[in-house]
Design a protein around this motif. Structure first.
Motif, PDB file in Angstrom:
ATOM      1  N   LYS A  61      17.381  81.632 113.435  1.00 30.26           N
ATOM      2  CA  LYS A  61      18.448  82.748 113.041  1.00 30.26           C
ATOM      3  C   LYS A  61      19.282  82.540 114.306  1.00 30.26           C
ATOM      4  O   LYS A  61      20.507  83.058 114.425  1.00 30.26           O
ATOM      5  N   GLN A  65      23.214  81.865 114.521  1.00 23.54           N
ATOM      6  CA  GLN A  65      24.406  83.004 114.972  1.00 23.54           C
ATOM      7  C   GLN A  65      25.436  82.374 115.867  1.00 23.54           C
ATOM      8  O   GLN A  65      26.365  82.308 115.995  1.00 23.54           O
ATOM      9  N   MET A  96      22.224  80.141 105.545  1.00 26.41           N
ATOM     10  CA  MET A  96      22.247  80.849 105.899  1.00 26.41           C
ATOM     11  C   MET A  96      23.407  80.808 106.591  1.00 26.41           C
ATOM     12  O   MET A  96      24.806  81.833 106.366  1.00 26.41           O
ATOM     13  N   ALA A 201      21.391  85.170 107.478  1.00 19.19           N
ATOM     14  CA  ALA A 201      20.432  85.139 108.343  1.00 19.19           C
ATOM     15  C   ALA A 201      18.964  86.135 107.691  1.00 19.19           C
ATOM     16  O   ALA A 201      17.798  85.343 108.703  1.00 19.19           O
ATOM     17  N   GLU A 202      18.413  86.854 107.114  1.00 22.76           N
ATOM     18  CA  GLU A 202      18.030  87.206 106.828  1.00 22.76           C
ATOM     19  C   GLU A 202      17.095  86.364 105.974  1.00 22.76           C
ATOM     20  O   GLU A 202      17.500  85.904 105.142  1.00 22.76           O
TER      21      GLU A 202
END
Length: 329
Positions: A61, A65, A96, A201-202
């Motif tokens: 993640k 990001q 993602m 990204a979950e």
């Protein structure tokens, strides 16, 4: 001059000898300094300093990001990463960061950069060239090959030719003619829909990857479900065959699916596809609701499952779709 960002995360490429063995210590600036002059305008950001065995969903993640945050400020991004879990990271980033606007290239090495005969410098130079040249997407560059991230597998522990592109050719290879792209990949890129990139990204990490072997007790699948497992990828035999005499894997798969736990059937064979329609041992699993992984790698199948569950998607529909080149439908 192309503007490239190097995101350093650790791994063998940045390791140095310590009393406890090789430990990531080198900064991204140190990696860059050992390459000499490059024909790019390069910025460096150190975001992690980990052996890739310690790269987990939380790090996925973070990396995603950072890529999303900086993607519009650069022509390409290179991510230096340890080799052991790099194929998992490359696959997860592919899901993602769908429709990423720039090339993102992961690379690492089998030997630390500060060793005279290391493969690190060549791999880094290749990654920078790929980040400046490739169409937008997530890639893994290693040993003169550029591969689609969601199709890569680490196949060797010490050889410099550590990664292979499974079931599709490498995107490009480096020869005496330079970087030679696969024509089918060029065609694939031209057909891709041009959509805006969103960071998705979950993920759901309550999944399992199980390798079937003669004598495997199906009760273990029930135990996984009772412990909170919400999805399973089973590396079955050949085209996806599963035991149904004495130790009835097929029934267990059906029971789990009735409980709302998706089961993906892939093949233990590295190359070619799973096909549950061909043999009785596969058809019975298909009738119970098992989902075929087709020609996906295990790394791509498990990360796609984690991502799909985290996004709240219908897993059967998801695995019938080719999102980023990860599967041949």
């Amino acid at each position: 001059m192309k503007k490239i960002l190097l995101l350093s995360t650790g791994g063998t490429i940045a390791s140095a000898v310590s009393e406890s063995g090789l430990v990531p210590k080198e900064s991204g600036e140190n990696l860059l300094a050992r390459l000499g002059t490059l024909p790019y305008d390069v910025d460096v950001k150190d975001i992690l300093q980990l052996d890739s065995s310690n790269i987990q969903p939380e790090e996925w993640k973070l990396i995603a990001q950072k890529i999303y945050q900086y993607r519009l400020k650069y022509d390409g991004i290179v991510v230096s990463h340890g080799t052991d879990t790099m194929a998992y990271t490359a696959s997860m980033l592919s899901f993602m960061l769908q429709h990423i606007e720039i090339p993102v290239v992961l690379t690492g090495s089998q030997v630390p950069l500060n060793v005279v005969l290391s493969d690190a410098a060549d791999n880094l130079r290749l990654a920078f060239a790929a980040a400046a040249t490739c169409p937008s997407g997530i890639y893994l560059a290693f040993n003169r090959k550029i591969m689609l991230g969601c199709r890569t597998v680490k196949v060797r522990t010490t050889n410099f030719d550590a990664f292979e592109s499974v079931n599709v050719p490498p995107v490009a290879k480096v020869t005496s003619d330079g970087m030679v792209f696969d024509p089918e990949f060029r065609e694939f890129c031209q057909k891709r829909p041009q959509l805006a990139c969103r960071l998705e990204a979950e993920i759901n990490t309550h999944v399992a990857l199980v390798k079937l072997f003669p004598g495997f007790d199906p009760k273990l699948l029930y135990a996984m479900a009772d412990s909170g497992c919400e999805g399973i990828v089973i590396e079955a035999y050949g085209l996806g065959g599963m035991t149904f005499t004495r130790r009835n894997m097929v029934k267990a798969v059906g029971d789990l699916i009735k409980r709302g736990i998706p089961v993906i059937a892939s093949s233990q064979c590295l190359y070619e596809r799973s096909d549950l329609t061909k043999y009785e041992v596969g058809r019975l699993a298909l009738l119970e609701g098992a989902i075929t992984a087709r020609d996906m790698t295990s790394e791509s199948a498990i990360t796609k499952l984690m991502w799909g569950l985290g996004q709240g998607l219908d897993i059967s529909d998801l695995f019938a779709s080719n999102l980023v080149g990860e599967v041949t439908i």
